[in-house]
Design a protein around this motif. Structure first.
Motif, short mmCIF file in Angstrom:
data_model
loop_
_atom_site.label_atom_id
_atom_site.label_comp_id
_atom_site.label_asym_id
_atom_site.label_seq_id
_atom_site.Cartn_x
_atom_site.Cartn_y
_atom_site.Cartn_z
N TRP A 239 -39.84 -18.08 29.18
CA TRP A 239 -38.78 -17.30 29.81
C TRP A 239 -37.47 -18.06 29.68
N PRO A 240 -36.45 -17.46 29.09
CA PRO A 240 -35.21 -18.21 28.82
C PRO A 240 -34.50 -18.65 30.10
N ASP A 241 -33.79 -19.75 30.01
CA ASP A 241 -32.96 -20.18 31.14
C ASP A 241 -31.77 -19.24 31.32
N VAL A 242 -31.23 -18.75 30.20
CA VAL A 242 -30.08 -17.84 30.25
C VAL A 242 -30.35 -16.66 29.31
N ILE A 243 -30.04 -15.46 29.78
CA ILE A 243 -30.18 -14.24 28.98
C ILE A 243 -28.85 -13.51 28.96
N VAL A 244 -28.44 -13.09 27.79
CA VAL A 244 -27.32 -12.15 27.63
C VAL A 244 -27.93 -10.85 27.15
N VAL A 245 -27.77 -9.79 27.94
CA VAL A 245 -28.40 -8.51 27.62
C VAL A 245 -27.40 -7.39 27.86
N GLU A 246 -27.50 -6.35 27.03
CA GLU A 246 -26.59 -5.20 27.17
C GLU A 246 -26.85 -4.49 28.48
N ALA A 247 -25.78 -4.25 29.25
CA ALA A 247 -25.89 -3.56 30.54
C ALA A 247 -25.16 -2.24 30.55
N GLY A 248 -24.34 -1.97 29.52
CA GLY A 248 -23.60 -0.73 29.47
C GLY A 248 -22.49 -0.66 30.51
N LYS A 249 -21.91 0.52 30.63
CA LYS A 249 -20.78 0.71 31.53
C LYS A 249 -21.07 1.65 32.69
N ARG A 250 -22.15 2.42 32.61
CA ARG A 250 -22.32 3.55 33.52
C ARG A 250 -23.04 3.16 34.81
N GLU A 251 -24.24 2.60 34.69
CA GLU A 251 -25.05 2.36 35.87
C GLU A 251 -24.63 1.07 36.57
N ALA A 252 -24.65 1.10 37.90
CA ALA A 252 -24.30 -0.09 38.67
C ALA A 252 -25.27 -1.23 38.36
N VAL A 253 -26.56 -0.92 38.41
CA VAL A 253 -27.59 -1.91 38.07
C VAL A 253 -28.61 -1.22 37.17
N PRO A 254 -28.46 -1.33 35.86
CA PRO A 254 -29.39 -0.67 34.93
C PRO A 254 -30.81 -1.19 35.10
N PRO A 255 -31.81 -0.40 34.70
CA PRO A 255 -33.21 -0.82 34.85
C PRO A 255 -33.52 -2.17 34.21
N VAL A 256 -32.91 -2.48 33.05
CA VAL A 256 -33.21 -3.76 32.40
C VAL A 256 -32.71 -4.92 33.25
N ILE A 257 -31.62 -4.74 33.98
CA ILE A 257 -31.11 -5.79 34.86
C ILE A 257 -32.00 -5.91 36.09
#
Length: 288
Positions: A239-257
């Protein structure tokens, strides 16, 4: 990995010297609206009347052969790379600078033409750090461009994986966007034809990775499934120490987050399109 020689040699497709000086000057424009407007003008001047590709050096010690007319990220790299995911790259650089790992392991899922991977190599060279990068890119044409940039930069630190990333092992086909290759998507087919689709932990196994210090994941809609598989089936050491992942602009907290937060990550910063997450410190015996 020893990068293959680039043909024709890097520099053969460079801009005329006056335009190259202008392009290089644009890299020092301020990172504000005025700087963006000026950079856009410089980029148009550089591209006017010229065919792809162009040879440029967008980062210290890094060279790239770019095809700006069919890929938005390559167009941005022609001039003004300071506007390209600056906060994300700064966070990754800070993680690299503070890490005790030797080598520092960076996994680039959805590597495109390698700008994130090459940035990390450039930063490792600047900091005098050892780094091992695995850049995953399933699209054959985009991967060839990635390989050319690795070759031009003599970036033996980067290994290229030709599979796609998914929840489980299988096969996939590429759904191409010819106007912007960065928006290519993978359709998981399950047939015997196509390229391999592998979960993250299997990619790590094949490349002898026992840990991941930082990871960028941008795989056009498969991010949630791929991370869910890692958290469910992968060794927690991966499991990475740091992740950069696409969150988009629309949802406050997307499912992936939400998925990352449920699995022990903390949000560091939300940028225009992405979320930077850090794995929360695990409790020690003294904390319990």
């Amino acid at each position: 990995m020893t990068p293959l020689p680039l043909e024709p040699p890097f520099g053969s497709l460079s801009l005329p010297k006056p335009l190259e000086r202008l392009r290089a000057a644009a890299e020092r424009f301020p990172a504000n609206r005025f700087g963006r407007v000026l950079t856009s003008l410089v980029r148009r001047l550089c591209l006017a009347g010229r065919r792809d590709p162009l040879d440029v050096s967008p980062l210290p010690t890094i060279h790239a052969r770019l095809y700006p007319r069919t890929n938005r990220c390559e167009k941005r790299a022609i001039a003004g790379l300071q506007f390209f995911d600056l906060e994300e790259r700064q966070a990754l650089s800070g993680t690299l600078a503070g890490s005790q790992s030797d080598p520092f392991v960076f996994l680039d899922l959805g590597a495109n033409v390698g700008l994130y991977s090459l940035w990390m190599v450039s930063e490792a060279r600047r900091l005098g750090k050892h780094i091992a990068v695995v850049a995953v890119e399933p699209d054959e044409v985009t991967r060839a461009r990635l390989a050319a940039n690795v070759a031009a930069s003599a970036a033996a630190e980067i290994r290229i994986a030709s599979c796609a990333v998914g929840e489980r092992a299988g096969t996939g086909m590429m759904v191409r966007n010819d106007r912007n290759r960065g928006e290519n998507t993978v359709a998981v087919t399950g047939s015997s034809e196509g390229f391999e689709v592998l979960p993250i932990h299997e990619i790590c196994r094949r490349h002898d990775l026992t840990h991941i210090d930082a990871m960028k994941i941008d795989i056009e809609g498969h991010d949630h499934a791929a991370l869910a598989s890692l958290f469910r089936d992968g060794d927690p050491a991966l499991w990475p120490d740091v992740i950069v992942v696409e969150a988009g602009k629309r949802e406050a907290v997307p499912p992936v987050i939400e998925l990352c937060l449920r699995n022990g990550y903390e949000s560091v910063r939300r940028t225009r399109l992405n979320m930077i997450l850090r794995r929360a410190p695990r409790p020690t015996a003294l904390d319990e």
